[in-house]
Write a protein that holds these residues in place. Sequence first.
Motif, PDB file in Angstrom:
ATOM      1  N   ALA A 284       3.022 -11.186  -2.874  1.00  0.00           N
ATOM      2  CA  ALA A 284       2.987 -11.582  -1.461  1.00  0.00           C
ATOM      3  C   ALA A 284       3.245 -10.406  -0.520  1.00  0.00           C
ATOM      4  O   ALA A 284       2.886 -10.456   0.657  1.00  0.00           O
ATOM      5  CB  ALA A 284       4.031 -12.678  -1.211  1.00  0.00           C
ATOM      6  N   LEU A 285       3.862  -9.344  -1.047  1.00  0.00           N
ATOM      7  CA  LEU A 285       4.192  -8.180  -0.218  1.00  0.00           C
ATOM      8  C   LEU A 285       3.039  -7.187  -0.087  1.00  0.00           C
ATOM      9  O   LEU A 285       3.159  -6.195   0.645  1.00  0.00           O
ATOM     10  CB  LEU A 285       5.417  -7.454  -0.794  1.00  0.00           C
ATOM     11  CG  LEU A 285       6.722  -8.258  -0.866  1.00  0.00           C
ATOM     12  CD1 LEU A 285       7.788  -7.449  -1.587  1.00  0.00           C
ATOM     13  CD2 LEU A 285       7.186  -8.618   0.534  1.00  0.00           C
ATOM     14  N   HIS A 286       1.946  -7.443  -0.814  1.00  0.00           N
ATOM     15  CA  HIS A 286       0.877  -6.458  -0.931  1.00  0.00           C
ATOM     16  C   HIS A 286       0.382  -5.920   0.412  1.00  0.00           C
ATOM     17  O   HIS A 286       0.406  -4.711   0.667  1.00  0.00           O
ATOM     18  CB  HIS A 286      -0.288  -7.070  -1.705  1.00  0.00           C
ATOM     19  CG  HIS A 286      -1.513  -6.200  -1.740  1.00  0.00           C
ATOM     20  ND1 HIS A 286      -2.488  -6.266  -0.764  1.00  0.00           N
ATOM     21  CD2 HIS A 286      -1.907  -5.243  -2.608  1.00  0.00           C
ATOM     22  CE1 HIS A 286      -3.427  -5.382  -1.032  1.00  0.00           C
ATOM     23  NE2 HIS A 286      -3.111  -4.749  -2.151  1.00  0.00           N
ATOM     24  N   ASP A 287      -0.063  -6.803   1.293  1.00  0.00           N
ATOM     25  CA  ASP A 287      -0.666  -6.352   2.550  1.00  0.00           C
ATOM     26  C   ASP A 287       0.321  -5.582   3.418  1.00  0.00           C
ATOM     27  O   ASP A 287      -0.024  -4.569   4.026  1.00  0.00           O
ATOM     28  CB  ASP A 287      -1.227  -7.536   3.326  1.00  0.00           C
ATOM     29  CG  ASP A 287      -2.489  -8.106   2.683  1.00  0.00           C
ATOM     30  OD1 ASP A 287      -2.996  -7.468   1.736  1.00  0.00           O
ATOM     31  OD2 ASP A 287      -2.951  -9.177   3.121  1.00  0.00           O
ATOM     32  N   GLY A 288       1.547  -6.072   3.490  1.00  0.00           N
ATOM     33  CA  GLY A 288       2.550  -5.406   4.304  1.00  0.00           C
ATOM     34  C   GLY A 288       2.882  -4.019   3.791  1.00  0.00           C
ATOM     35  O   GLY A 288       3.034  -3.073   4.572  1.00  0.00           O
ATOM     36  N   VAL A 289       2.991  -3.881   2.459  1.00  0.00           N
ATOM     37  CA  VAL A 289       3.288  -2.576   1.860  1.00  0.00           C
ATOM     38  C   VAL A 289       2.162  -1.587   2.132  1.00  0.00           C
ATOM     39  O   VAL A 289       2.404  -0.436   2.520  1.00  0.00           O
ATOM     40  CB  VAL A 289       3.526  -2.714   0.341  1.00  0.00           C
ATOM     41  CG1 VAL A 289       3.504  -1.343  -0.345  1.00  0.00           C
ATOM     42  CG2 VAL A 289       4.855  -3.406   0.078  1.00  0.00           C
ATOM     43  N   ILE A 290       0.920  -2.035   1.950  1.00  0.00           N
ATOM     44  CA  ILE A 290      -0.231  -1.172   2.201  1.00  0.00           C
ATOM     45  C   ILE A 290      -0.256  -0.716   3.659  1.00  0.00           C
ATOM     46  O   ILE A 290      -0.470   0.460   3.965  1.00  0.00           O
ATOM     47  CB  ILE A 290      -1.549  -1.914   1.850  1.00  0.00           C
ATOM     48  CG1 ILE A 290      -1.706  -2.019   0.332  1.00  0.00           C
ATOM     49  CG2 ILE A 290      -2.754  -1.187   2.443  1.00  0.00           C
ATOM     50  CD1 ILE A 290      -1.937  -0.706  -0.370  1.00  0.00           C
ATOM     51  N   GLU A 291      -0.022  -1.668   4.560  1.00  0.00           N
ATOM     52  CA  GLU A 291      -0.021  -1.356   5.996  1.00  0.00           C
ATOM     53  C   GLU A 291       1.020  -0.280   6.314  1.00  0.00           C
ATOM     54  O   GLU A 291       0.732   0.718   6.978  1.00  0.00           O
ATOM     55  CB  GLU A 291       0.293  -2.628   6.794  1.00  0.00           C
ATOM     56  CG  GLU A 291       0.327  -2.441   8.299  1.00  0.00           C
ATOM     57  CD  GLU A 291      -1.027  -2.537   8.929  1.00  0.00           C
ATOM     58  OE1 GLU A 291      -1.268  -1.762   9.876  1.00  0.00           O
ATOM     59  OE2 GLU A 291      -1.849  -3.359   8.468  1.00  0.00           O
ATOM     60  N   ARG A 292       2.245  -0.475   5.840  1.00  0.00           N
ATOM     61  CA  ARG A 292       3.329   0.463   6.149  1.00  0.00           C
ATOM     62  C   ARG A 292       3.127   1.807   5.462  1.00  0.00           C
ATOM     63  O   ARG A 292       3.402   2.870   6.040  1.00  0.00           O
ATOM     64  CB  ARG A 292       4.669  -0.158   5.744  1.00  0.00           C
ATOM     65  CG  ARG A 292       5.098  -1.331   6.621  1.00  0.00           C
ATOM     66  CD  ARG A 292       6.493  -1.802   6.285  1.00  0.00           C
ATOM     67  NE  ARG A 292       6.561  -2.478   4.995  1.00  0.00           N
ATOM     68  CZ  ARG A 292       6.335  -3.784   4.816  1.00  0.00           C
ATOM     69  NH1 ARG A 292       6.007  -4.552   5.850  1.00  0.00           N
ATOM     70  NH2 ARG A 292       6.434  -4.329   3.615  1.00  0.00           N
ATOM     71  N   ALA A 293       2.634   1.793   4.226  1.00  0.00           N
ATOM     72  CA  ALA A 293       2.459   3.040   3.472  1.00  0.00           C
ATOM     73  C   ALA A 293       1.399   3.925   4.122  1.00  0.00           C
ATOM     74  O   ALA A 293       1.605   5.138   4.298  1.00  0.00           O
ATOM     75  CB  ALA A 293       2.078   2.731   2.026  1.00  0.00           C
TER      76      ALA A 293
END
Length: 329
Positions: A284-293
């Motif tokens: 569930a964290l995938h999109d948020g992690v990609i965005e921040r990274a």
Amino acid sequence: MASHDHSHHDPHDHAGQGHSHGHDHGHSHDHAPTVTADSVRRVRLAMILTAGFMLAEVVGGWISGSLALLADAGHMFSDSFSLGLALFAFYMGDKAPDRFRTFGYQRFQVLAAFVNGLTLLAIAVWIVIAAIQRFTQPVEVLAGPMMVVAVLGLLVNIVVFRILHGGDQENLNLRGALLHVIGDLLGSVAAIVASVVILITGWTPIDPLLSMLAATLILRAAWKILGRSAHTLLEGTPEGVDVGQIRQALLDVEGVKSLHDIHVWGLTPQDPLLSAHLVIESPALHDGVIERAYAMLQSRFGIQHATLQVETRDCLTGGECNHGMIVHP
């Protein structure tokens, strides 16, 4: 979806769900720096002047018997090649990738620089050998013609310097060409000094002596060009990039539990690329992690193109699982 396989081999291919981050998050694919028409015009004019007078110095050095002039011509050859390489880089920056070269043609400038370095190395070695022979077997040097050509060379270099100095100094190709011209100014001054000494004292060994000084400058330039281009061709970490800092910054991204298989290299010395496997706590964290990274990599390190493979457990898709802390240049 437990993992998203992001290919290491073709970072330009972002088709499919696993690669959707490339365009959704403002991830720029433009590797080439913006080049103004004024910069292109200045570099083209500087190359024509430098290459033209290089030929004049070769003829003048041959007629006058001056090795210093021939050495300066060798340095001007380096300048001409560098300016031509800058023009080529400007042209290739606009050339789109194709199915045979998914990164485009920008790496060609690195290969050309490597060949340039080898050529300069050969020129410098020839000058040193010829200078040694001049010390043991002196030849007559016509100081008058030598001085005329050297003074004209100095004037041409000053004009070229003013042309390039008036351009966009943020452009790395333009700045590099400018540094070459500064070195060539010193070569012209050395040839003038040699001609004055010969005119006043008749001491001809000053010519091969100063030509060896010019050869040293050429060797230094060749060594730097060979070192930088070979480092890039070997996929070395670009200058000014600290992989350890990037690793820690990625680990500090909210939602990242660990990472492995981090690689940082450059398409050109000014164009860093990155790939890494990020392990997250839940899908569930995938999109948020990609965005921040991606936002962090662009803002903190200027990395405009990265391929991040997201996994929910260590080495889900393989990789160098037992060497997670090894930094790969």
